[in-house]
Design a protein around this motif. Structure first.
Motif, PDB file in Angstrom:
ATOM      1  N   ARG A 135      25.714  -7.091   9.803  1.00  0.00           N
ATOM      2  CA  ARG A 135      25.029  -6.264   8.815  1.00  0.00           C
ATOM      3  C   ARG A 135      24.972  -4.825   9.317  1.00  0.00           C
ATOM      4  O   ARG A 135      24.679  -4.580  10.493  1.00  0.00           O
ATOM      5  CB  ARG A 135      23.615  -6.792   8.572  1.00  0.00           C
ATOM      6  CG  ARG A 135      22.908  -6.117   7.413  1.00  0.00           C
ATOM      7  CD  ARG A 135      21.564  -6.749   7.127  1.00  0.00           C
ATOM      8  NE  ARG A 135      21.686  -8.164   6.766  1.00  0.00           N
ATOM      9  CZ  ARG A 135      20.657  -8.886   6.299  1.00  0.00           C
ATOM     10  NH1 ARG A 135      19.469  -8.336   6.147  1.00  0.00           N
ATOM     11  NH2 ARG A 135      20.841 -10.157   6.005  1.00  0.00           N
ATOM     12  N   GLU A 136      25.244  -3.879   8.432  1.00  0.00           N
ATOM     13  CA  GLU A 136      25.256  -2.469   8.810  1.00  0.00           C
ATOM     14  C   GLU A 136      24.497  -1.641   7.790  1.00  0.00           C
ATOM     15  O   GLU A 136      24.374  -2.010   6.617  1.00  0.00           O
ATOM     16  CB  GLU A 136      26.698  -1.951   8.893  1.00  0.00           C
ATOM     17  CG  GLU A 136      27.460  -1.996   7.590  1.00  0.00           C
ATOM     18  CD  GLU A 136      28.855  -1.406   7.692  1.00  0.00           C
ATOM     19  OE1 GLU A 136      29.257  -0.952   8.768  1.00  0.00           O
ATOM     20  OE2 GLU A 136      29.546  -1.386   6.647  1.00  0.00           O
ATOM     21  N   LEU A 151       0.832  -1.196   0.000  1.00  0.00           N
ATOM     22  CA  LEU A 151       0.000   0.000   0.000  1.00  0.00           C
ATOM     23  C   LEU A 151       0.869   1.248   0.000  1.00  0.00           C
ATOM     24  O   LEU A 151       0.612   2.199  -0.733  1.00  0.00           O
ATOM     25  CB  LEU A 151      -0.928   0.004   1.220  1.00  0.00           C
ATOM     26  CG  LEU A 151      -1.901   1.179   1.328  1.00  0.00           C
ATOM     27  CD1 LEU A 151      -2.821   1.207   0.110  1.00  0.00           C
ATOM     28  CD2 LEU A 151      -2.711   1.096   2.614  1.00  0.00           C
ATOM     29  N   ARG A 152       1.907   1.225   0.832  1.00  0.00           N
ATOM     30  CA  ARG A 152       2.809   2.364   0.915  1.00  0.00           C
ATOM     31  C   ARG A 152       4.163   1.908   1.438  1.00  0.00           C
ATOM     32  O   ARG A 152       4.240   1.097   2.342  1.00  0.00           O
ATOM     33  CB  ARG A 152       2.243   3.439   1.859  1.00  0.00           C
ATOM     34  CG  ARG A 152       3.081   4.716   1.924  1.00  0.00           C
ATOM     35  CD  ARG A 152       2.548   5.697   2.964  1.00  0.00           C
ATOM     36  NE  ARG A 152       2.758   5.223   4.315  1.00  0.00           N
ATOM     37  CZ  ARG A 152       1.779   5.015   5.170  1.00  0.00           C
ATOM     38  NH1 ARG A 152       0.517   5.207   4.824  1.00  0.00           N
ATOM     39  NH2 ARG A 152       2.045   4.591   6.398  1.00  0.00           N
ATOM     40  N   ILE A 153       5.228   2.453   0.854  1.00  0.00           N
ATOM     41  CA  ILE A 153       6.574   2.175   1.353  1.00  0.00           C
ATOM     42  C   ILE A 153       6.989   3.336   2.247  1.00  0.00           C
ATOM     43  O   ILE A 153       7.065   4.473   1.801  1.00  0.00           O
ATOM     44  CB  ILE A 153       7.576   1.989   0.207  1.00  0.00           C
ATOM     45  CG1 ILE A 153       7.200   0.749  -0.607  1.00  0.00           C
ATOM     46  CG2 ILE A 153       8.989   1.848   0.768  1.00  0.00           C
ATOM     47  CD1 ILE A 153       8.102   0.507  -1.806  1.00  0.00           C
ATOM     48  N   ASN A 154       7.236   3.049   3.513  1.00  0.00           N
ATOM     49  CA  ASN A 154       7.621   4.085   4.468  1.00  0.00           C
ATOM     50  C   ASN A 154       9.092   4.463   4.323  1.00  0.00           C
ATOM     51  O   ASN A 154       9.449   5.637   4.375  1.00  0.00           O
ATOM     52  CB  ASN A 154       7.345   3.621   5.892  1.00  0.00           C
ATOM     53  CG  ASN A 154       5.869   3.349   6.123  1.00  0.00           C
ATOM     54  OD1 ASN A 154       5.009   4.086   5.647  1.00  0.00           O
ATOM     55  ND2 ASN A 154       5.562   2.289   6.850  1.00  0.00           N
ATOM     56  N   SER A 155       9.928   3.467   4.185  1.00  0.00           N
ATOM     57  CA  SER A 155      11.350   3.706   3.999  1.00  0.00           C
ATOM     58  C   SER A 155      11.929   2.549   3.200  1.00  0.00           C
ATOM     59  O   SER A 155      11.411   1.433   3.231  1.00  0.00           O
ATOM     60  CB  SER A 155      12.083   3.844   5.335  1.00  0.00           C
ATOM     61  OG  SER A 155      12.069   2.621   6.049  1.00  0.00           O
ATOM     62  N   MET A 156      13.015   2.851   2.509  1.00  0.00           N
ATOM     63  CA  MET A 156      13.638   1.840   1.667  1.00  0.00           C
ATOM     64  C   MET A 156      15.115   2.164   1.608  1.00  0.00           C
ATOM     65  O   MET A 156      15.476   3.334   1.397  1.00  0.00           O
ATOM     66  CB  MET A 156      13.009   1.859   0.270  1.00  0.00           C
ATOM     67  CG  MET A 156      13.128   0.583  -0.511  1.00  0.00           C
ATOM     68  SD  MET A 156      12.016   0.653  -1.953  1.00  0.00           S
ATOM     69  CE  MET A 156      12.402  -0.918  -2.716  1.00  0.00           C
ATOM     70  N   GLY A 157      15.949   1.148   1.819  1.00  0.00           N
ATOM     71  CA  GLY A 157      17.357   1.474   1.860  1.00  0.00           C
ATOM     72  C   GLY A 157      18.253   0.280   1.621  1.00  0.00           C
ATOM     73  O   GLY A 157      17.804  -0.807   1.256  1.00  0.00           O
ATOM     74  N   TRP A 158      19.538   0.503   1.865  1.00  0.00           N
ATOM     75  CA  TRP A 158      20.562  -0.491   1.598  1.00  0.00           C
ATOM     76  C   TRP A 158      21.379  -0.759   2.854  1.00  0.00           C
ATOM     77  O   TRP A 158      21.743   0.169   3.592  1.00  0.00           O
ATOM     78  CB  TRP A 158      21.482  -0.004   0.487  1.00  0.00           C
ATOM     79  CG  TRP A 158      20.798   0.092  -0.828  1.00  0.00           C
ATOM     80  CD1 TRP A 158      20.191   1.182  -1.371  1.00  0.00           C
ATOM     81  CD2 TRP A 158      20.611  -0.974  -1.769  1.00  0.00           C
ATOM     82  NE1 TRP A 158      19.645   0.865  -2.592  1.00  0.00           N
ATOM     83  CE2 TRP A 158      19.895  -0.453  -2.857  1.00  0.00           C
ATOM     84  CE3 TRP A 158      20.995  -2.320  -1.803  1.00  0.00           C
ATOM     85  CZ2 TRP A 158      19.547  -1.222  -3.967  1.00  0.00           C
ATOM     86  CZ3 TRP A 158      20.655  -3.083  -2.897  1.00  0.00           C
ATOM     87  CH2 TRP A 158      19.939  -2.536  -3.964  1.00  0.00           C
ATOM     88  N   TYR A 159      21.677  -2.022   3.059  1.00  0.00           N
ATOM     89  CA  TYR A 159      22.505  -2.481   4.155  1.00  0.00           C
ATOM     90  C   TYR A 159      23.543  -3.421   3.559  1.00  0.00           C
ATOM     91  O   TYR A 159      23.381  -3.904   2.439  1.00  0.00           O
ATOM     92  CB  TYR A 159      21.657  -3.220   5.190  1.00  0.00           C
ATOM     93  CG  TYR A 159      20.601  -2.329   5.823  1.00  0.00           C
ATOM     94  CD1 TYR A 159      19.465  -1.955   5.109  1.00  0.00           C
ATOM     95  CD2 TYR A 159      20.757  -1.846   7.121  1.00  0.00           C
ATOM     96  CE1 TYR A 159      18.516  -1.112   5.672  1.00  0.00           C
ATOM     97  CE2 TYR A 159      19.804  -1.018   7.682  1.00  0.00           C
ATOM     98  CZ  TYR A 159      18.693  -0.660   6.948  1.00  0.00           C
ATOM     99  OH  TYR A 159      17.761   0.178   7.506  1.00  0.00           O
ATOM    100  N   ARG A 160      24.606  -3.672   4.292  1.00  0.00           N
ATOM    101  CA  ARG A 160      25.632  -4.580   3.785  1.00  0.00           C
ATOM    102  C   ARG A 160      26.228  -5.400   4.912  1.00  0.00           C
ATOM    103  O   ARG A 160      26.217  -4.987   6.077  1.00  0.00           O
ATOM    104  CB  ARG A 160      26.724  -3.819   3.036  1.00  0.00           C
ATOM    105  CG  ARG A 160      27.584  -2.934   3.912  1.00  0.00           C
ATOM    106  CD  ARG A 160      28.559  -2.120   3.055  1.00  0.00           C
ATOM    107  NE  ARG A 160      29.426  -1.263   3.868  1.00  0.00           N
ATOM    108  CZ  ARG A 160      30.269  -0.375   3.370  1.00  0.00           C
ATOM    109  NH1 ARG A 160      30.368  -0.219   2.040  1.00  0.00           N
ATOM    110  NH2 ARG A 160      31.016   0.351   4.175  1.00  0.00           N
ATOM    111  N   GLN A 161      26.738  -6.551   4.529  1.00  0.00           N
ATOM    112  CA  GLN A 161      27.406  -7.426   5.483  1.00  0.00           C
ATOM    113  C   GLN A 161      28.684  -7.922   4.852  1.00  0.00           C
ATOM    114  O   GLN A 161      28.672  -8.691   3.885  1.00  0.00           O
ATOM    115  CB  GLN A 161      26.512  -8.598   5.869  1.00  0.00           C
ATOM    116  CG  GLN A 161      27.081  -9.450   6.983  1.00  0.00           C
ATOM    117  CD  GLN A 161      26.061 -10.391   7.583  1.00  0.00           C
ATOM    118  OE1 GLN A 161      24.980 -10.603   7.020  1.00  0.00           O
ATOM    119  NE2 GLN A 161      26.364 -10.958   8.738  1.00  0.00           N
TER     120      GLN A 161
END
Length: 120
Positions: A45-46, A29-39
């Motif tokens: 994971r950060e 319905l809605r994306i509040n936040s979207m991002g990238w993390y890495r390990q």
């Protein structure tokens, strides 16, 4: 059901660039936040970069000035432009999203990850 699919990883030489893409699909319905993390190898994971809106983004100190996150809300996609890559950027990069589903539930979803290797 919600799915995140990353693409764009690979092998690049130090100083090079890569652009990662992540597409969200399903009962959104809605994306509040979207991002990238890495390990990275042997690391936890950060956060790399997260987009709360077009004007509200955060970056890890280690990538500020080198990486740029952007979103296409119409397509439910997020991108990560990575420049001036160093071997320390080698990691599996995960896309993560906090979103509201069509069933009115809030959930956090992760992609399967894409490998980025920076090496000469």
């Amino acid at each position: 059901q919600v799915q995140l699919v990353e693409s764009g990883g690979g092998l690049v030489q130090p100083g090079g660039s890569l652009k990662l893409s992540c597409a969200a699909s399903g009962s959104i319905l809605r994306i509040n936040s979207m991002g990238w993390y890495r390990q990275g190898p042997g690391k936890e994971r950060e956060l790399v970069a997260n987009s709360l809106s077009r004007s509200s983004v955060i970056y890890a100190d280690s990538v500020k000035g080198r990486f740029t996150i952007s979103r296409d809300n119409d397509k439910n996609m997020v991108y990560l432009q990575m420049d001036s890559l160093t071997p320390e950027d080698t990691a599996i990069y995960y896309c993560g999203a906090n979103l509201l589903t069509l069933r009115a539930t809030v959930k956090t979803t992760w992609g399967q990850g894409t490998q980025v290797t920076v090496s000469s």
